[in-house]
Design a protein around this motif. Structure first.
Motif, short mmCIF file in Angstrom:
data_model
loop_
_atom_site.label_atom_id
_atom_site.label_comp_id
_atom_site.label_asym_id
_atom_site.label_seq_id
_atom_site.Cartn_x
_atom_site.Cartn_y
_atom_site.Cartn_z
N VAL A 145 -6.40 -13.42 -14.11
CA VAL A 145 -6.07 -13.99 -15.42
C VAL A 145 -6.85 -13.28 -16.52
O VAL A 145 -6.30 -12.95 -17.57
N ASP A 146 -8.13 -13.03 -16.24
CA ASP A 146 -8.96 -12.37 -17.26
C ASP A 146 -9.31 -10.96 -16.80
O ASP A 146 -9.70 -10.75 -15.66
N GLY A 147 -9.16 -10.01 -17.69
CA GLY A 147 -9.67 -8.67 -17.42
C GLY A 147 -8.71 -7.73 -16.74
O GLY A 147 -8.90 -6.52 -16.80
N GLY A 148 -7.68 -8.25 -16.07
CA GLY A 148 -6.75 -7.36 -15.40
C GLY A 148 -5.58 -7.00 -16.30
O GLY A 148 -5.62 -7.19 -17.51
N SER A 149 -4.54 -6.45 -15.69
CA SER A 149 -3.35 -6.08 -16.45
C SER A 149 -2.62 -7.33 -16.93
O SER A 149 -2.64 -8.37 -16.27
N SER A 150 -1.96 -7.22 -18.07
CA SER A 150 -1.18 -8.34 -18.59
C SER A 150 0.17 -8.40 -17.88
O SER A 150 0.60 -7.42 -17.26
N PRO A 151 0.84 -9.53 -17.93
CA PRO A 151 2.19 -9.63 -17.35
C PRO A 151 3.11 -8.51 -17.85
O PRO A 151 3.90 -7.96 -17.08
N ARG A 152 2.99 -8.16 -19.12
CA ARG A 152 3.87 -7.13 -19.68
C ARG A 152 3.54 -5.75 -19.08
O ARG A 152 4.43 -4.97 -18.76
N GLU A 153 2.25 -5.49 -18.92
CA GLU A 153 1.86 -4.21 -18.31
C GLU A 153 2.32 -4.14 -16.86
O GLU A 153 2.78 -3.08 -16.39
N ILE A 154 2.16 -5.25 -16.16
CA ILE A 154 2.64 -5.28 -14.78
C ILE A 154 4.14 -5.05 -14.74
O ILE A 154 4.65 -4.31 -13.89
#
Lengths: 161, 161
Positions: free
Chosen positions: B138-147
């Motif tokens: 949820v924090d720090g990783g890729s966003s849903p859009r990036e994924i």
DNA sequence: GTCTATACTACGATAGAC
DNA sequence: GTCTATCGTAGTATAGAC
């Protein structure tokens, strides 16, 4: 534990001679499963230099090991029981992370398109691979090799050379 | 049931006013989860004609609905508890199959490469999508859009026009 | 619609004989 | 290494008052 004992053909209490607890047994199952796939992949790629051939060999070996009878247990790689202890959870996640790390390294030889992240790609591909047992039909459906072909046709686009 | 009741803030016995059994509650959760994703996808594609744009919009809507907070419960779409009753299992599988059928129909507009099977491709892609919550941070990783971008770059190869 | 109280069962685990 | 016997607990579910 009762179901497992029945499957093995011994009494539930006898399991505790081999494993100290239910969680200990779970960790062993997952460790064995991951190690089995890891060995299959290592054997498949050890003599291959060319990155794309190496990568496709790893994918095919992973799928075949995953579906190779009694290999279905690796499904537990996917979801962790929510009630598990912190130490068991840490152990299981570390196995998953170690395999993910090695898989990601197979991608490092490629130029991936702008806007992509190799760790995200590795997780996406592994999620795809490890979900196969959910819908795989032993009889009547596609064979592991046919599934592998479909996977490669999906994956090749992101790693065009 | 005790954990769920605590989360809701009522006593475990009070849950049985709303659901007749633990399995009934599980089936409701899965039904709601699948319906939620289905609505998001339907809304995203309703005004789109062009097949590829339509397909990509469906994938992005699926991922965003899956990761849109309180949407994580859809993880139960993946693995069914082995101890579940036959009727509950049949109900859950029928929800999964219905969504899979609709998703597969989005692929029917494309010419897929030789040796590929559109139902296998649909299952592979859905497995990839539904595995995201397992490794999503949820924090720090890729966003849903990036994924979503990473997914599209993977998928586009199999449906080149 | 939520509560208290409780029945009944299934489960993980242990002790000790063989 | 497996057995019999059993303990303690946690789980699902029900009954009935409020």
């Amino acid at each position: 534990m009762r179901d497992i004992a029945a499957e093995v053909g011994i009494m539930p209490a006898s399991l505790y001679h081999h494993f100290s607890s239910k969680e200990d047994l779970l960790v062993s199952v997952v460790s064995e499963s991951v190690a089995k796939i890891q060995r299959a992949v290592d054997a498949a790629i050890e003599d291959i230099e060319e990155p794309w051939v190496r990568f496709t060999a790893a994918i095919l070996a992973h799928v075949e090991a995953l579906l190779d009878r009694e290999g279905f247990q690796v499904l537990v790689m996917l979801t962790l029981p929510p009630e598990i202890s912190d130490t068991a959870r840490a152990s299981l996640i570390s196995h998953r992370n170690e395999y993910e790390r090695r898989f990601t390294s197979l991608l490092s030889a490629f130029n991936t398109p702008d806007g992509t992240d190799q760790r995200v790609l590795a997780n996406l591909i592994l999620g795809m691979l490890n979900s196969i047992p959910i819908w795989y039909k032993v009889d009547g459906g596609s064979s592991p090799r046919e599934i592998g072909q479909n996977i490669l046709s999906l994956v090749k686009g992101a790693f065009a050379q």
